[in-house]
Design a protein around this motif. Structure first.
Motif, PDB file in Angstrom:
ATOM      1  N   MET A 149     -43.351 149.153 -12.297  1.00  0.00           N
ATOM      2  CA  MET A 149     -44.160 150.363 -12.302  1.00  0.00           C
ATOM      3  C   MET A 149     -45.295 150.253 -11.291  1.00  0.00           C
ATOM      4  O   MET A 149     -45.879 149.185 -11.115  1.00  0.00           O
ATOM      5  CB  MET A 149     -44.765 150.592 -13.691  1.00  0.00           C
ATOM      6  CG  MET A 149     -43.755 150.891 -14.781  1.00  0.00           C
ATOM      7  SD  MET A 149     -44.579 151.034 -16.406  1.00  0.00           S
ATOM      8  CE  MET A 149     -43.342 151.980 -17.314  1.00  0.00           C
ATOM      9  N   THR A 150     -45.586 151.361 -10.649  1.00  0.00           N
ATOM     10  CA  THR A 150     -46.792 151.462  -9.833  1.00  0.00           C
ATOM     11  C   THR A 150     -47.827 152.218 -10.648  1.00  0.00           C
ATOM     12  O   THR A 150     -47.518 153.250 -11.239  1.00  0.00           O
ATOM     13  CB  THR A 150     -46.518 152.206  -8.517  1.00  0.00           C
ATOM     14  OG1 THR A 150     -45.486 151.519  -7.798  1.00  0.00           O
ATOM     15  CG2 THR A 150     -47.770 152.280  -7.659  1.00  0.00           C
ATOM     16  N   ALA A 151     -49.054 151.698 -10.694  1.00  0.00           N
ATOM     17  CA  ALA A 151     -50.079 152.301 -11.536  1.00  0.00           C
ATOM     18  C   ALA A 151     -51.404 152.371 -10.797  1.00  0.00           C
ATOM     19  O   ALA A 151     -51.701 151.533  -9.927  1.00  0.00           O
ATOM     20  CB  ALA A 151     -50.243 151.507 -12.827  1.00  0.00           C
ATOM     21  N   PHE A 152     -52.185 153.378 -11.137  1.00  0.00           N
ATOM     22  CA  PHE A 152     -53.552 153.493 -10.640  1.00  0.00           C
ATOM     23  C   PHE A 152     -54.493 153.141 -11.779  1.00  0.00           C
ATOM     24  O   PHE A 152     -54.381 153.690 -12.883  1.00  0.00           O
ATOM     25  CB  PHE A 152     -53.827 154.912 -10.138  1.00  0.00           C
ATOM     26  CG  PHE A 152     -55.232 155.101  -9.635  1.00  0.00           C
ATOM     27  CD1 PHE A 152     -55.662 154.438  -8.500  1.00  0.00           C
ATOM     28  CD2 PHE A 152     -56.112 155.940 -10.280  1.00  0.00           C
ATOM     29  CE1 PHE A 152     -56.955 154.601  -8.018  1.00  0.00           C
ATOM     30  CE2 PHE A 152     -57.410 156.114  -9.821  1.00  0.00           C
ATOM     31  CZ  PHE A 152     -57.834 155.447  -8.680  1.00  0.00           C
ATOM     32  N   TYR A 153     -55.421 152.224 -11.503  1.00  0.00           N
ATOM     33  CA  TYR A 153     -56.353 151.748 -12.519  1.00  0.00           C
ATOM     34  C   TYR A 153     -57.781 151.972 -12.032  1.00  0.00           C
ATOM     35  O   TYR A 153     -58.079 151.798 -10.851  1.00  0.00           O
ATOM     36  CB  TYR A 153     -56.127 150.262 -12.795  1.00  0.00           C
ATOM     37  CG  TYR A 153     -57.168 149.629 -13.682  1.00  0.00           C
ATOM     38  CD1 TYR A 153     -57.134 149.822 -15.055  1.00  0.00           C
ATOM     39  CD2 TYR A 153     -58.190 148.854 -13.141  1.00  0.00           C
ATOM     40  CE1 TYR A 153     -58.101 149.250 -15.873  1.00  0.00           C
ATOM     41  CE2 TYR A 153     -59.154 148.275 -13.955  1.00  0.00           C
ATOM     42  CZ  TYR A 153     -59.108 148.484 -15.314  1.00  0.00           C
ATOM     43  OH  TYR A 153     -60.061 147.920 -16.118  1.00  0.00           O
ATOM     44  N   ARG A 154     -58.646 152.360 -12.946  1.00  0.00           N
ATOM     45  CA  ARG A 154     -60.050 152.569 -12.603  1.00  0.00           C
ATOM     46  C   ARG A 154     -60.930 152.102 -13.759  1.00  0.00           C
ATOM     47  O   ARG A 154     -60.606 152.318 -14.925  1.00  0.00           O
ATOM     48  CB  ARG A 154     -60.316 154.052 -12.335  1.00  0.00           C
ATOM     49  CG  ARG A 154     -61.778 154.366 -12.017  1.00  0.00           C
ATOM     50  CD  ARG A 154     -61.978 155.851 -11.808  1.00  0.00           C
ATOM     51  NE  ARG A 154     -61.729 156.605 -13.020  1.00  0.00           N
ATOM     52  CZ  ARG A 154     -61.679 157.938 -13.071  1.00  0.00           C
ATOM     53  NH1 ARG A 154     -61.822 158.633 -11.966  1.00  0.00           N
ATOM     54  NH2 ARG A 154     -61.460 158.556 -14.213  1.00  0.00           N
ATOM     55  N   GLU A 155     -62.052 151.469 -13.417  1.00  0.00           N
ATOM     56  CA  GLU A 155     -63.035 151.116 -14.434  1.00  0.00           C
ATOM     57  C   GLU A 155     -64.430 151.461 -13.927  1.00  0.00           C
ATOM     58  O   GLU A 155     -64.728 151.323 -12.735  1.00  0.00           O
ATOM     59  CB  GLU A 155     -62.947 149.640 -14.817  1.00  0.00           C
ATOM     60  CG  GLU A 155     -63.227 148.655 -13.689  1.00  0.00           C
ATOM     61  CD  GLU A 155     -63.013 147.212 -14.114  1.00  0.00           C
ATOM     62  OE1 GLU A 155     -63.879 146.375 -13.772  1.00  0.00           O
ATOM     63  OE2 GLU A 155     -61.999 146.919 -14.767  1.00  0.00           O
ATOM     64  N   SER A 167     -64.810 150.578  -9.887  1.00  0.00           N
ATOM     65  CA  SER A 167     -63.748 149.763  -9.290  1.00  0.00           C
ATOM     66  C   SER A 167     -62.426 150.487  -9.470  1.00  0.00           C
ATOM     67  O   SER A 167     -62.142 151.004 -10.560  1.00  0.00           O
ATOM     68  CB  SER A 167     -63.670 148.378  -9.949  1.00  0.00           C
ATOM     69  OG  SER A 167     -64.880 147.674  -9.804  1.00  0.00           O
ATOM     70  N   GLU A 168     -61.633 150.521  -8.421  1.00  0.00           N
ATOM     71  CA  GLU A 168     -60.324 151.190  -8.459  1.00  0.00           C
ATOM     72  C   GLU A 168     -59.271 150.255  -7.897  1.00  0.00           C
ATOM     73  O   GLU A 168     -59.549 149.460  -7.001  1.00  0.00           O
ATOM     74  CB  GLU A 168     -60.359 152.471  -7.629  1.00  0.00           C
ATOM     75  CG  GLU A 168     -61.382 153.488  -8.091  1.00  0.00           C
ATOM     76  CD  GLU A 168     -61.525 154.660  -7.129  1.00  0.00           C
ATOM     77  OE1 GLU A 168     -61.569 155.795  -7.605  1.00  0.00           O
ATOM     78  OE2 GLU A 168     -61.568 154.427  -5.912  1.00  0.00           O
ATOM     79  N   ALA A 169     -58.053 150.374  -8.397  1.00  0.00           N
ATOM     80  CA  ALA A 169     -56.983 149.507  -7.915  1.00  0.00           C
ATOM     81  C   ALA A 169     -55.632 150.178  -8.105  1.00  0.00           C
ATOM     82  O   ALA A 169     -55.425 150.928  -9.058  1.00  0.00           O
ATOM     83  CB  ALA A 169     -56.994 148.166  -8.649  1.00  0.00           C
ATOM     84  N   VAL A 170     -54.750 149.919  -7.168  1.00  0.00           N
ATOM     85  CA  VAL A 170     -53.333 150.229  -7.339  1.00  0.00           C
ATOM     86  C   VAL A 170     -52.647 148.912  -7.672  1.00  0.00           C
ATOM     87  O   VAL A 170     -52.833 147.919  -6.953  1.00  0.00           O
ATOM     88  CB  VAL A 170     -52.723 150.841  -6.065  1.00  0.00           C
ATOM     89  CG1 VAL A 170     -51.235 151.086  -6.249  1.00  0.00           C
ATOM     90  CG2 VAL A 170     -53.434 152.143  -5.711  1.00  0.00           C
ATOM     91  N   ILE A 171     -51.936 148.866  -8.764  1.00  0.00           N
ATOM     92  CA  ILE A 171     -51.308 147.625  -9.207  1.00  0.00           C
ATOM     93  C   ILE A 171     -49.817 147.842  -9.432  1.00  0.00           C
ATOM     94  O   ILE A 171     -49.352 148.965  -9.617  1.00  0.00           O
ATOM     95  CB  ILE A 171     -51.948 147.081 -10.502  1.00  0.00           C
ATOM     96  CG1 ILE A 171     -51.689 148.032 -11.673  1.00  0.00           C
ATOM     97  CG2 ILE A 171     -53.434 146.853 -10.324  1.00  0.00           C
ATOM     98  CD1 ILE A 171     -52.113 147.458 -13.001  1.00  0.00           C
ATOM     99  N   THR A 172     -49.101 146.752  -9.407  1.00  0.00           N
ATOM    100  CA  THR A 172     -47.678 146.754  -9.742  1.00  0.00           C
ATOM    101  C   THR A 172     -47.514 146.094 -11.105  1.00  0.00           C
ATOM    102  O   THR A 172     -47.963 144.957 -11.309  1.00  0.00           O
ATOM    103  CB  THR A 172     -46.856 145.982  -8.698  1.00  0.00           C
ATOM    104  OG1 THR A 172     -47.081 146.549  -7.405  1.00  0.00           O
ATOM    105  CG2 THR A 172     -45.362 146.059  -9.020  1.00  0.00           C
TER     106      THR A 172
END
Length: 426
Positions: A149-155, A167-172
């Motif tokens: 899965m490709t996901a967008f994460y933000r905190e 903070s933002e990240a694109v993760i696998t």
């Protein structure tokens, strides 16, 4: 697994005393109007946590916090628009922006109730048995193939209403089958941060765990964080009402820890598909019966001259369906912390929020997974780890997503950037 000893999911880290400001949060050059207030149940007047407010026909939205409070920033040129307010199991409302009060607006939503006499469905007699059945049949109803899965994460971290860190990240995400005991693993693809520690009083407040904070909210994959065999009997389950979501009849199950249980457990609502007995969404929060015990669950380090404890801890998870199977699609968490200083008259209030949305996925036919050294560790502090993954060309000149907008409004932009990166590598 005891939720008392192993809480979901977020570990707050208070690391000593702050240093000089690092990278300042950027202010938008566009003029905005701010709209604030609360979303509540029209009958009980209770706050609705994670209610969604969206500007009609625009990618601008926000969600309410643990107290039902919202803050929505709208560009001046869109100030004549209409806000759609929605919440699971409630009738949505459309409200013109010119009807919002400058000092704050209370929005009341009515429960959407479906009479069981209007539907042809067998109604379970026991809410507890329905929940048990839902979890026991996850191998039939949820994805049983490994997925990538490709996901967008933000905190984000806020001091009261002021943004301190983003903070933002694109993760696998390497998602294992729902019936498998093997945990999911994740790999960092792109990340960036914007932080101003000078706004954090005398402490550097950080969030430990990164994307796992959101990923482990997947109740169907990790039911033992709340409903382990040892703790399932500590809850009361009741039918609250029935509603419809996307033309599906949904049972709404309320769960609360029993009165005689004193340790902090959870309370919330499970939204279960009436026909197939599938958990489609869940909203729940920690019942803070003992502030000191709750503090031990989340605070890993703090200054000696301060008492730190959570006042609100709330979670949400939503599932999606494809080809008759369901899978994790979105989750978020909100924590509010209060810091009482020994020699200060006033306390400090901080809000920590993290959320993640799946942007795309495919079957992991080869069973590939990142090597151990390439995996995101559960102890990661994303705001400290993003420097090596920053890529201005990927993120662009402007924020992909503003802190007050819905995370899902970034999905198309992220997918477009990833495809562009893939073409460059071919």
């Amino acid at each position: 697994m005891s939720p008392y000893l192993n809480p979901i999911l977020i570990f707050c880290l208070l690391l000593g005393y702050s240093v000089n400001a690092q990278e300042s949060l950027q202010d938008s050059k566009m003029d905005f109007r701010s709209y604030q207030g609360y979303v509540r149940d029209s009958d009980s007047r209770e706050a609705l946590v994670f209610a969604t407010l969206t500007l009609d026909n625009q990618n601008i939205s926000t969600v309410t916090n643990a107290e039902g409070e919202f803050l929505l920033k709208i560009p001046e040129n869109l100030a004549e628009g209409t806000i759609l307010v929605s919440f699971l199991g409630y009738r949505s409302r459309s409200i013109p922006l010119n009807q919002f009060n400058e000092k704050g607006t209370d929005i009341f939503l009515e429960v959407s109730v479906t009479s069981l006499q209007e539907v042809d469905v067998v109604v379970p007699r026991d809410a507890r048995a329905l929940v048990q059945q839902t979890f026991s049949t996850r191998g039939e109803n949820y994805m049983q193939d490994p997925m990538v899965m490709t996901a967008f994460y933000r905190e984000t971290i806020r001091k009261r209403r002021q943004n301190v860190s983003l903070s933002e990240a694109v993760i696998t995400v390497y998602k294992t089958p729902y019936s498998s005991p093997r945990p999911d693993v994740a790999e960092l693809y792109k990340a960036r941060k914007s932080t101003d520690y000078s706004k954090l009083d005398t402490v550097a407040l950080k969030l430990q765990g990164g994307p796992y904070n959101a990923l482990f909210v997947d109740l169907m994959k990790y039911p033992d964080y709340i409903f382990s065999e040892d703790y399932f009997g500590d809850y009361n389950f009741t039918f609250e009402r029935n509603t419809r979501i996307n033309d599906r009849l949904i049972f709404v199950i309320d769960f609360r820890q029993k009165d005689e249980i004193t340790e902090p457990l959870y309370t919330g609502k499970l939204y279960i598909d009436a026909e197939r007995k599938i958990l489609t969404s869940a909203i729940f929060s920690l019942n803070i019966t003992d502030p000191e015990a709750a503090s031990r669950m989340f605070v890993r380090k703090k200054p000696a001259n301060a008492n730190v404890y959570p006042t609100e801890v709330s979670y949400r998870v939503d599932y999606r369906e494809k080809d008759g199977k369901w899978y994790y699609g979105y989750s978020n968490a909100i924590l509010e912390f209060k810091i009482d200083w020994d020699k200060k008259l006033f306390n400090s209030i901080y809000n920590l929020t993290c959320e993640m949305a799946i942007t795309d996925w495919e079957l992991n036919t080869g069973g590939k997974a990142p090597k151990s050294k390439e995996r995101i560790r559960s102890t990661i502090i994303l705001s400290d780890a993003t420097d090596g993954f920053s890529d201005p060309e990927f993120w662009g000149a402007y924020n992909i997503i503003e802190p007050d907008k819905s995370i899902e409004s970034a999905i198309r932009k992220i997918q477009r950037e990833i495809k562009r990166e893939d073409r460059k590598s071919d």
